[in-house]
Design a protein around this motif. Structure first.
Motif, PDB file in Angstrom:
ATOM      1  N   LEU A 112    -107.049 -48.800 -88.603  1.00 28.55           N
ATOM      2  CA  LEU A 112    -105.995 -48.034 -87.935  1.00 28.55           C
ATOM      3  C   LEU A 112    -105.269 -47.124 -88.916  1.00 28.55           C
TER       4      LEU A 112
ATOM      5  N   HIS B 248     -99.238 -41.151 -85.007  1.00 22.96           N
ATOM      6  CA  HIS B 248     -99.166 -40.854 -83.577  1.00 22.96           C
ATOM      7  C   HIS B 248    -100.461 -41.184 -82.831  1.00 22.96           C
ATOM      8  N   ARG B 249    -101.547 -41.473 -83.571  1.00 25.33           N
ATOM      9  CA  ARG B 249    -102.824 -41.818 -82.928  1.00 25.33           C
ATOM     10  C   ARG B 249    -103.143 -43.307 -82.988  1.00 25.33           C
ATOM     11  N   GLN B 250    -102.363 -44.066 -83.727  1.00 27.15           N
ATOM     12  CA  GLN B 250    -102.730 -45.452 -83.993  1.00 27.15           C
ATOM     13  C   GLN B 250    -102.663 -46.342 -82.761  1.00 27.15           C
ATOM     14  N   ALA B 251    -101.713 -46.127 -81.874  1.00 25.16           N
ATOM     15  CA  ALA B 251    -101.603 -46.961 -80.674  1.00 25.16           C
ATOM     16  C   ALA B 251    -102.845 -46.804 -79.795  1.00 25.16           C
ATOM     17  N   LEU B 252    -103.291 -45.572 -79.607  1.00 23.77           N
ATOM     18  CA  LEU B 252    -104.491 -45.333 -78.798  1.00 23.77           C
ATOM     19  C   LEU B 252    -105.726 -45.918 -79.477  1.00 23.77           C
TER      20      LEU B 252
ATOM     21  N   LYS C  26    -105.835 -48.444 -81.523  1.00 17.63           N
ATOM     22  CA  LYS C  26    -105.777 -49.901 -81.406  1.00 17.63           C
ATOM     23  C   LYS C  26    -106.275 -50.348 -80.039  1.00 17.63           C
ATOM     24  N   LYS C  27    -105.892 -49.627 -78.999  1.00 18.12           N
ATOM     25  CA  LYS C  27    -106.345 -49.941 -77.645  1.00 18.12           C
ATOM     26  C   LYS C  27    -107.853 -49.791 -77.533  1.00 18.12           C
TER      27      LYS C  27
END
Length: 306
Positions: A246, A252-256, A258-259
């Motif tokens: 990650l 700003h891209r890490q949450a997506l 991770k999903k």
């Protein structure tokens, strides 16, 4: 002046896993976790440089001079293959060689417990998703990857492709066809190699070193396309491995990401290496013995769509 094959022969015959050569020191070999002298005189800077000239091409030498380190594969005829890590140091050039057998190991031959092998066999039965292989240096990640791909080739017909730098184990076709590509040798760069693999009708793709956002993104794309991707990275735990993947992405891209990782992950394996010491007598007052193990994570099966 010694040839590299001569030094490798001594290390190989002593069952060494690694060989270390550097200017101003005697060559050392690692046997069962312990560093032992090979039995040669100290190498001068000129000795080490001459050794490098004998094994590297002009292009490789130029890259080494520019970058200060270089990694490549080398084959000692009749003995073994090895991964060479060549680097500059204050005393001069140095070489770290990892000895690799010509034949990739079978999964059944690895020194894991029966329970660990059962979990690894379950990984080989996967057809889709992302398989994460991680662990520290010297824990057997490359060996495990080779064994898993060899087992898949034995079990079923598949188009298997690897992206490596350098190629360590040479894998043989069985029921599957296996294509091994070396980055910057068989392909222009990492990104073009990944794009080629995605378009090349591969069923299984192994990324031997995932160390940037491009690699992670393409491994996810491959897995999300309904195929099986192996991603190898260095970390001390499975949690750290996911965190490292990650971290290659901006915040700003890490949450997506991770999903996507959670959705694509089919299995994960953490390679471990413990050095056990046994007391002895005389010259062998302490013996070291390496033990390899593997912590395996298999996510619960997803419910079938209604």
């Amino acid at each position: 002046m010694y040839r590299l094959e001569e030094i490798l022969k001594i290390a190989y015959e002593n069952g060494a896993s690694d060989l270390h050569i550097r200017s101003g020191a005697e060559p050392l070999m690692r046997v069962s976790g312990a560093l032992l002298p090979v039995g040669m005189a100290k190498f001068t800077a000129a000795d080490t440089l001459e050794l490098l000239i004998s094994v590297l091409s002009e292009t490789e030498r130029n890259t080494f001079e520019e970058q200060g380190d270089y990694e490549t594969a080398y084959e000692a005829e009749g003995l073994c293959r090895c991964r060479l890590r060549i680097y500059k140091a204050k005393s001069g050039a140095a070489i770290a060689a990892r000895l690799i057998p010509f034949t990739a190991p079978r999964l059944a031959s690895l020194s894991y417990t029966e329970e660990e092998k059962k979990g690894l066999c379950a990984i080989c039965e996967k057809r889709t998703g992302l398989v994460l292989l991680t662990g520290g240096a010297g824990t057997g990640r490359s060996t495990l990857l080779a064994a898993l791909l060899t087992e898949i080739s034995r079990l079923r017909a598949a188009n298997i492709m690897t992206l490596e730098k350098p190629i360590e184990y040479v894998l043989e076709n069985d029921r599957s066809t296996i294509t091994q590509r070396e980055l910057n040798v068989d392909t222009r760069d990492r990104e073009s190699a990944l794009q080629s693999a995605l378009r090349g009708d591969a069923d299984v793709l192994a990324f031997a070193d995932v160390n940037d956002a491009v690699s992670v993104e393409n491994a996810l794309l491959f897995a999300e396309a309904g195929r099986l991707a192996f991603a190898v990275t260095e970390a001390g735990s499975l949690t750290d491995a996911v965190g490292r993947l990650l971290d290659y992405f901006p915040a700003h891209r890490q949450a997506l990401c991770k999903k996507r990782l959670t959705g694509a992950l089919a299995a994960a394996a953490l390679c471990k290496r413990d050095v056990l010491y046994e007391k002895g007598d005389g010259a062998e007052a302490e013996k070291a013995q390496a033990r390899y193990s593997c912590e395996i994570f298999l996510p619960p099966a997803k419910p079938a769509p209604k």
